[in-house]
Scaffold this motif. Structure first.
Motif, PDB file in Angstrom:
ATOM      1  N   UNK A 163     -80.526   8.665  58.269  1.00  0.00           N
ATOM      2  CA  UNK A 163     -81.858   8.349  57.752  1.00  0.00           C
ATOM      3  C   UNK A 163     -82.261   9.444  56.775  1.00  0.00           C
ATOM      4  N   UNK A 164     -82.621   9.038  55.562  1.00  0.00           N
ATOM      5  CA  UNK A 164     -82.915  10.004  54.507  1.00  0.00           C
ATOM      6  C   UNK A 164     -84.137   9.547  53.710  1.00  0.00           C
ATOM      7  N   UNK A 165     -84.903  10.522  53.248  1.00  0.00           N
ATOM      8  CA  UNK A 165     -86.031  10.255  52.363  1.00  0.00           C
ATOM      9  C   UNK A 165     -85.781  11.026  51.072  1.00  0.00           C
ATOM     10  N   UNK A 166     -85.639  10.306  49.969  1.00  0.00           N
ATOM     11  CA  UNK A 166     -85.289  10.917  48.683  1.00  0.00           C
ATOM     12  C   UNK A 166     -86.450  10.769  47.715  1.00  0.00           C
ATOM     13  N   UNK A 167     -87.011  11.896  47.293  1.00  0.00           N
ATOM     14  CA  UNK A 167     -88.115  11.887  46.349  1.00  0.00           C
ATOM     15  C   UNK A 167     -87.621  12.415  44.997  1.00  0.00           C
ATOM     16  N   UNK A 168     -88.481  12.320  43.992  1.00  0.00           N
ATOM     17  CA  UNK A 168     -88.144  12.849  42.690  1.00  0.00           C
ATOM     18  C   UNK A 168     -87.355  11.893  41.818  1.00  0.00           C
ATOM     19  N   UNK A 169     -87.122  10.665  42.307  1.00  0.00           N
ATOM     20  CA  UNK A 169     -86.442   9.659  41.518  1.00  0.00           C
ATOM     21  C   UNK A 169     -87.478   8.724  40.881  1.00  0.00           C
ATOM     22  N   UNK A 170     -87.007   7.777  40.106  1.00  0.00           N
ATOM     23  CA  UNK A 170     -87.911   6.821  39.465  1.00  0.00           C
ATOM     24  C   UNK A 170     -88.738   6.088  40.510  1.00  0.00           C
ATOM     25  N   UNK A 171     -88.107   5.774  41.622  1.00  0.00           N
ATOM     26  CA  UNK A 171     -88.786   5.139  42.753  1.00  0.00           C
ATOM     27  C   UNK A 171     -88.537   5.987  43.999  1.00  0.00           C
ATOM     28  N   UNK A 172     -89.518   6.138  44.886  1.00  0.00           N
ATOM     29  CA  UNK A 172     -89.255   6.822  46.155  1.00  0.00           C
ATOM     30  C   UNK A 172     -88.218   6.009  46.940  1.00  0.00           C
ATOM     31  N   UNK A 173     -87.243   6.691  47.513  1.00  0.00           N
ATOM     32  CA  UNK A 173     -86.167   5.990  48.212  1.00  0.00           C
ATOM     33  C   UNK A 173     -86.082   6.453  49.665  1.00  0.00           C
ATOM     34  N   UNK A 174     -85.950   5.487  50.561  1.00  0.00           N
ATOM     35  CA  UNK A 174     -85.758   5.778  51.975  1.00  0.00           C
ATOM     36  C   UNK A 174     -84.556   5.001  52.473  1.00  0.00           C
ATOM     37  N   UNK A 175     -83.634   5.703  53.084  1.00  0.00           N
ATOM     38  CA  UNK A 175     -82.486   5.059  53.723  1.00  0.00           C
ATOM     39  C   UNK A 175     -82.685   5.205  55.224  1.00  0.00           C
ATOM     40  N   UNK A 176     -82.723   4.086  55.942  1.00  0.00           N
ATOM     41  CA  UNK A 176     -82.994   4.146  57.379  1.00  0.00           C
ATOM     42  C   UNK A 176     -81.813   3.620  58.180  1.00  0.00           C
ATOM     43  N   UNK A 177     -81.423   4.428  59.158  1.00  0.00           N
ATOM     44  CA  UNK A 177     -80.361   4.077  60.090  1.00  0.00           C
ATOM     45  C   UNK A 177     -79.049   3.710  59.393  1.00  0.00           C
ATOM     46  N   UNK A 178     -78.893   4.185  58.141  1.00  0.00           N
ATOM     47  CA  UNK A 178     -77.669   3.906  57.413  1.00  0.00           C
ATOM     48  C   UNK A 178     -77.455   2.444  57.094  1.00  0.00           C
ATOM     49  N   UNK A 179     -78.511   1.650  57.209  1.00  0.00           N
ATOM     50  CA  UNK A 179     -78.365   0.198  57.026  1.00  0.00           C
ATOM     51  C   UNK A 179     -79.303  -0.365  55.971  1.00  0.00           C
ATOM     52  N   UNK A 180     -80.529   0.157  55.924  1.00  0.00           N
ATOM     53  CA  UNK A 180     -81.532  -0.359  54.992  1.00  0.00           C
ATOM     54  C   UNK A 180     -81.909   0.695  53.965  1.00  0.00           C
ATOM     55  N   UNK A 181     -82.145   0.239  52.752  1.00  0.00           N
ATOM     56  CA  UNK A 181     -82.577   1.130  51.683  1.00  0.00           C
ATOM     57  C   UNK A 181     -83.832   0.559  51.046  1.00  0.00           C
ATOM     58  N   UNK A 182     -84.883   1.361  51.033  1.00  0.00           N
ATOM     59  CA  UNK A 182     -86.133   0.971  50.370  1.00  0.00           C
ATOM     60  C   UNK A 182     -86.259   1.762  49.084  1.00  0.00           C
ATOM     61  N   UNK A 183     -86.465   1.061  47.985  1.00  0.00           N
ATOM     62  CA  UNK A 183     -86.726   1.692  46.693  1.00  0.00           C
ATOM     63  C   UNK A 183     -88.060   1.146  46.209  1.00  0.00           C
ATOM     64  N   UNK A 184     -89.079   2.012  46.192  1.00  0.00           N
ATOM     65  CA  UNK A 184     -90.413   1.522  45.873  1.00  0.00           C
ATOM     66  C   UNK A 184     -90.854   0.531  46.926  1.00  0.00           C
ATOM     67  N   UNK A 185     -91.203  -0.684  46.513  1.00  0.00           N
ATOM     68  CA  UNK A 185     -91.643  -1.705  47.470  1.00  0.00           C
ATOM     69  C   UNK A 185     -90.515  -2.653  47.882  1.00  0.00           C
ATOM     70  N   UNK A 186     -89.327  -2.436  47.336  1.00  0.00           N
ATOM     71  CA  UNK A 186     -88.199  -3.302  47.646  1.00  0.00           C
ATOM     72  C   UNK A 186     -87.376  -2.726  48.799  1.00  0.00           C
TER      73      UNK A 186
END
Length: 241
Positions: A163-186
């Motif tokens: 599980x990772x939270x990546x800031x500083x990109x064009x869209x805020x990115x969250x990877x959860x449980x190695x399965x889902x990736x959120x970029x902005x609202x997607x």
């Protein structure tokens, strides 16, 4: 509030919930002083607890689904196994609260204070944690699939594996449980991100999304290992050259 008054309110509310509002009366506990209250297994579904003081209250196994807990004080509260699905916890203070195994699916936790909270094995699927303070929180084993962690403070928090939270990109990115990736609202599975068509990516945010897409896959590769890419990307690279 004394014990007898609280019991009467809970009894009336139970009738209200079980009769689907046909009888009894909905619990109105706005601003109520419930410090150290024994609410083990209490049925407070859909109850109004705005600004209530539930500091150190025992809410193990309590049903707080759809409850309104905006700005409630839940410092040190015991919420092990509590049902807080769809609860409104905006601005609530859950510092050092015990939420092991609690159900917080789709709960609204915008701006909530969760410093030092124990969320081990909690269900946070779809929870809104925008700007929540999770410093030092224990999230090991928690299910964060689809959770929105944009702006959340996770300094020192113990996160689930992969599980990772990546800031500083064009869209805020969250990877959860190695399965889902959120970029902005997607929010989509990693596999889906790797299979989207050019049209599907463009429909997300036009040319901005299309231009960022290769970078997003680079990020996924870095954190989770190199994976497949759609063939249409080769054509896109050629166009850029």
């Amino acid at each position: 509030m004394n014990t007898d008054e609280l019991r009467k309110i809970l009894d009336e509310h139970k009738v209200y919930v079980e009769s689907f509002g046909e009888s009894g009366s909905k619990a109105n506990l706005i601003g109520a002083n419930l410090i150290d209250a024994n609410l083990i297994g209490a049925n407070l579904r859909d109850a109004d607890l705005i600004g209530a003081n539930l500091r150190d209250a025992d809410l193990r196994g309590a049903n707080l689904r759809d409850a309104n807990l905006i700005d409630a004080n839940l410092i040190g509260a015991n919420l092990i196994g509590a049902n807080l699905r769809d609860a409104d916890l905006r601005g609530a203070n859950l510092r050092d609260a015990n939420l092991i195994g609690a159900n917080l699916r789709d709960a609204n936790l915008i701006g909530a204070n969760l410093i030092g909270a124990n969320l081990r094995d909690a269900n946070l699927i779809g929870a809104n944690l925008i700007d929540a303070n999770l410093i030092g929180a224990n999230l090991i084993g928690a299910n964060l699939r689809g959770a929105n962690l944009i702006g959340a403070n996770l300094r020192g928090a113990e996160l689930p594996d992969h599980t990772y939270v990546i800031m500083g990109e064009k869209y805020p990115i969250t990877i959860t449980n190695g399965e889902y990736l959120r970029a902005g609202c997607q929010n989509h599975t990693i596999d889906d991100w790797r299979k989207f068509t050019k049209r599907e990516i463009t429909e997300m945010d036009g040319k901005t999304a299309l231009k960022f897409y290769p970078r997003l896959l680079d990020i996924a590769d870095f954190y989770l290992g190199k994976g497949k890419r759609p063939e249409w990307l080769n054509a896109l690279y050629s166009e850029e050259e």
